[in-house]
Design an enzyme around this catalytic site. Structure first.
Site: not given
Ligand SMILES: NC(=O)C1=CN([C@@H]2O[C@H](COP(=O)(O)OP(=O)(O)OC[C@H]3O[C@@H](n4cnc5c(N)ncnc54)[C@H](O)[C@@H]3O)[C@@H](O)[C@H]2O)C=CC1
Ligand SMILES: O=C(O)C(=O)[C@H](O)COP(=O)(O)O
Length: 321
Positions: A245, A274, A292
């Site tokens: 993020r 963003e 994104h």
């Molecule tokens: N670019 C995109 O389109 C997408 C972005 N994301 C972002 O990716 C993030 C992570 O997704 P997941 O891996 O599924 O989440 P998750 O919850 O499975 O894993 C995140 C991990 O980060 C750890 N964490 C939190 N703060 C931390 C820190 N300061 N230092 C080290 N570790 C820390 C947590 O303990 C957790 O284990 C989501 O929260 C979302 O913001 C998710 C999907 C799509």
């Molecule tokens: O799942 C998340 O977290 C994401 O950042 C999304 O995959 C990206 O946002 P959208 O494209 O679903 O609006």
């Protein structure tokens, strides 16, 4: 149940809901009109991606809402705790897009290490001299194999990133807030699999000293994880990808350290401002950028739609029982 999928839902998800007899409205209602639309149409389930914001005011103004569903992982656009305190079920799809995001991370790493993003920008300029100058300047490229991949955050996406790194022959270091051990399974096309045990560190300094390629895979944090003091401790020539993020990395400091040569290249899929990233980011040739799109694949959106539908159908059955 009546569902409003305000940021859209895959056909597969839509069909699954319809087959279960659930009415689904796929109108894209502007943020300012969402409250009225929900109340006027007796919507009980609000599905969003990241565009629609579900804040306290909306939750308070829509007492008929029973479920809020996030098609995706990060729920920073929803006041989750507040909604739950009002008895609303809040759901997301925690793993449906992990592989898509992890693959984008490597798309960017390879683009950075081989100058693909810059090549694409410069190739349209014609001429032999220009062609040869590009070829020369892009020869300062690197393989990923045998370099050290540093992953910050060891949740579902972080683990998928590590798996790809292992498959490419990279060394691995993982930074978490407290050390943890995970057994990761790499599955191969022929049905075989191999397990790898990875233990993370919480020693930021040691992590930064080792990592050649850093991927950030945490949720949105209140403070920068990578700021000036962290950049100073990184290896010279490090590459960084942020698909987490905007706000986990200080973008101004990032530009400074790109200009000083400490950071060889960086990629951003998410931005502090963003959807209007700052101009110095857009103009910097050392940055590989994407709007994104981490979870934005046909495959992930299909899985997201189906997972959301399955959860809603299950909740409906529990309510009827
Ligand atoms: N670019 C995109 O389109 C997408 C972005 N994301 C972002 O990716 C993030 C992570 O997704 P997941 O891996 O599924 O989440 P998750 O919850 O499975 O894993 C995140 C991990 O980060 C750890 N964490 C939190 N703060 C931390 C820190 N300061 N230092 C080290 N570790 C820390 C947590 O303990 C957790 O284990 C989501 O929260 C979302 O913001 C998710 C999907 C799509
Ligand atoms: O799942 C998340 O977290 C994401 O950042 C999304 O995959 C990206 O946002 P959208 O494209 O679903 O609006």
């Amino acid at each position: 149940m009546k569902v409003l999928a305000n940021d859209g839902i895959s056909k597969a998800g839509e069909n699954a809901l319809k087959q279960a007899g659930i009415e689904i409205l796929d109108n894209r209602v502007a943020q300012d009109h969402v409250i009225n639309f929900i109340n006027d149409n007796n919507v009980t389930v609000l599905l969003v991606r990241s565009a629609t914001k579900v804040r306290q005011d909306l939750i308070d103004a829509c007492p008929g809402l029973k479920i809020i569903g996030r098609g995706g992982i990060g729920m920073d656009n929803i006041d989750v705790e507040y909604a739950r305190s009002k008895g609303i079920k809040v759901i997301n799809t925690p793993t449906a897009s992990s592989k898509s995001v992890a693959e984008l991370v490597f798309g960017h790493f390879i683009s950075l290490a081989r100058f693909l993003h810059e090549s694409n920008r410069l190739m349209p300029l014609e001429g032999e001299t220009h062609f040869n100058a590009m070829k020369k300047s892009f020869s300062n490229a690197h393989e990923l194999s045998e370099k050290t991949l540093g992953v910050i955050g060891f949740g579902s996406i972080g683990q998928e990133v590590v798996k790809i790194g292992i498959a490419l022959g990279m060394k691995i270091t993982v930074l978490t807030r407290s050390p943890k051990t995970e057994v990761l399974t790499l599955n191969f096309f022929d049905g075989q699999s191999v397990n790898f045990e990875i233990t993370s560190t919480n020693d930021m300094e040691a992590f930064l000293k080792d990592a050649d390629f850093i991927s950030i895979n945490t949720p949105k944090t209140n403070e920068y994880i990578l700021d000036t003091p962290q950049f100073e401790k990184m290896k010279d020539g490090v590459y960084i990808v942020n698909t987490a993020r905007g706000g986990v990395i200080n973008e101004v400091a990032l530009i400074d350290f790109i200009e000083s040569g400490k950071v060889a290249g960086a990629a951003l899929d998410v931005f502090e401002n963003e959807p209007n990233p700052e101009l110095p980011l857009l103009m910097n040739p050392a940055l590989s950028l994407s709007p994104h799109i981490g979870g934005n694949t046909v495959d992930a959106q299909e899985k997201i739609g189906i997972e959301l539908a399955e959860q809603i159908i299950k909740l409906q059955k529990e309510t009827i029982r």
